[in-house]
Scaffold this motif. Sequence first.
Motif, mmCIF file in Angstrom:
data_model
loop_
_atom_site.group_PDB
_atom_site.id
_atom_site.type_symbol
_atom_site.label_atom_id
_atom_site.label_comp_id
_atom_site.label_asym_id
_atom_site.label_seq_id
_atom_site.Cartn_x
_atom_site.Cartn_y
_atom_site.Cartn_z
ATOM 1 N N LYS A 196 0.818 -1.214 0.000
ATOM 2 C CA LYS A 196 0.000 0.000 0.000
ATOM 3 C C LYS A 196 0.855 1.268 0.000
ATOM 4 C CE LYS A 196 -4.142 -1.698 2.360
ATOM 5 N NZ LYS A 196 -4.934 -1.598 3.606
ATOM 6 N N LYS A 197 1.979 1.239 0.691
ATOM 7 C CA LYS A 197 2.846 2.412 0.805
ATOM 8 C C LYS A 197 3.647 2.693 -0.467
ATOM 9 C CE LYS A 197 4.168 1.267 5.335
ATOM 10 N NZ LYS A 197 5.279 1.174 6.290
ATOM 11 N N ASP A 198 3.824 1.680 -1.290
ATOM 12 C CA ASP A 198 4.640 1.801 -2.494
ATOM 13 C C ASP A 198 3.721 2.017 -3.697
ATOM 14 O OD1 ASP A 198 5.991 0.964 -4.937
ATOM 15 O OD2 ASP A 198 7.575 0.176 -3.654
ATOM 16 N N GLU A 199 3.763 3.204 -4.274
ATOM 17 C CA GLU A 199 2.862 3.567 -5.383
ATOM 18 C C GLU A 199 2.958 2.583 -6.550
ATOM 19 O OE1 GLU A 199 -0.058 5.496 -7.415
ATOM 20 O OE2 GLU A 199 0.588 6.028 -5.396
ATOM 21 N N ARG A 213 1.536 -0.836 -5.491
ATOM 22 C CA ARG A 213 0.081 -0.741 -5.337
ATOM 23 C C ARG A 213 -0.610 -0.710 -6.701
ATOM 24 N NH1 ARG A 213 -0.416 3.771 -2.370
ATOM 25 N NH2 ARG A 213 -1.086 5.062 -4.119
ATOM 26 N N THR A 214 -0.060 0.050 -7.633
ATOM 27 C CA THR A 214 -0.643 0.137 -8.972
ATOM 28 C C THR A 214 -0.541 -1.189 -9.712
ATOM 29 O OG1 THR A 214 -0.127 2.491 -9.086
ATOM 30 C CG2 THR A 214 -0.534 1.368 -11.172
ATOM 31 N N LEU A 215 0.631 -1.817 -9.648
ATOM 32 C CA LEU A 215 0.815 -3.120 -10.303
ATOM 33 C C LEU A 215 -0.173 -4.146 -9.765
ATOM 34 C CD1 LEU A 215 4.694 -3.551 -10.477
ATOM 35 C CD2 LEU A 215 3.126 -3.607 -12.412
ATOM 36 N N PHE A 216 -0.277 -4.213 -8.447
ATOM 37 C CA PHE A 216 -1.158 -5.207 -7.845
ATOM 38 C C PHE A 216 -2.624 -4.885 -8.138
ATOM 39 C CE2 PHE A 216 -3.654 -7.135 -4.447
ATOM 40 C CZ PHE A 216 -3.319 -8.458 -4.665
ATOM 41 N N SER A 217 -2.975 -3.632 -8.070
ATOM 42 C CA SER A 217 -4.351 -3.224 -8.357
ATOM 43 C C SER A 217 -4.739 -3.590 -9.783
ATOM 44 C CB SER A 217 -4.504 -1.725 -8.125
ATOM 45 O OG SER A 217 -5.808 -1.314 -8.416
ATOM 46 N N ASN A 218 -3.846 -3.336 -10.735
ATOM 47 C CA ASN A 218 -4.111 -3.695 -12.134
ATOM 48 C C ASN A 218 -4.295 -5.200 -12.288
ATOM 49 O OD1 ASN A 218 -3.972 -1.046 -12.974
ATOM 50 N ND2 ASN A 218 -1.852 -1.183 -13.651
ATOM 51 N N PHE A 219 -3.398 -5.961 -11.674
ATOM 52 C CA PHE A 219 -3.487 -7.419 -11.746
ATOM 53 C C PHE A 219 -4.815 -7.904 -11.157
ATOM 54 C CE2 PHE A 219 -2.874 -11.379 -9.293
ATOM 55 C CZ PHE A 219 -2.877 -12.256 -10.356
#
Length: 113
Positions: free
Chosen positions: A31-34, A37-43
């Motif tokens: 969550k702290k690492d933009e 967080r973006t990579l995981f959210s996209n996946f």
Amino acid sequence: MTIFNEIAKLEAVFRETKEFKVLQETVEEVKKDEEARTLFSNFRNIQQKLQQKQMAGEELQEDEYVYLQKTAQLAQQNVKILAMLEAEMAMSTVIEEVNRMLVEPIQSLYEGI
């Protein structure tokens, strides 16, 4: 005393396990690492979209599989996401064991049939 009261107690114990605490820490790191967080959210978004499509009875296209695999590979190359996924697997092992223990009395009812 109902089973739900006992499950609530189990939930409190569950939150104190090493596996849960490690998962909680790794999720916070993602969550702290933009970028993570973006990579995981996209996946996760792609994975959920394709699962919904499958559940609706729609056939997935080759390019959708390829895109999901590439997105998963990118996510897993991130050290923080990889640590989180490993922690999730450890947590899944605990959940599977608890589930096995809960189902055991039901399975024993059928022994000898």
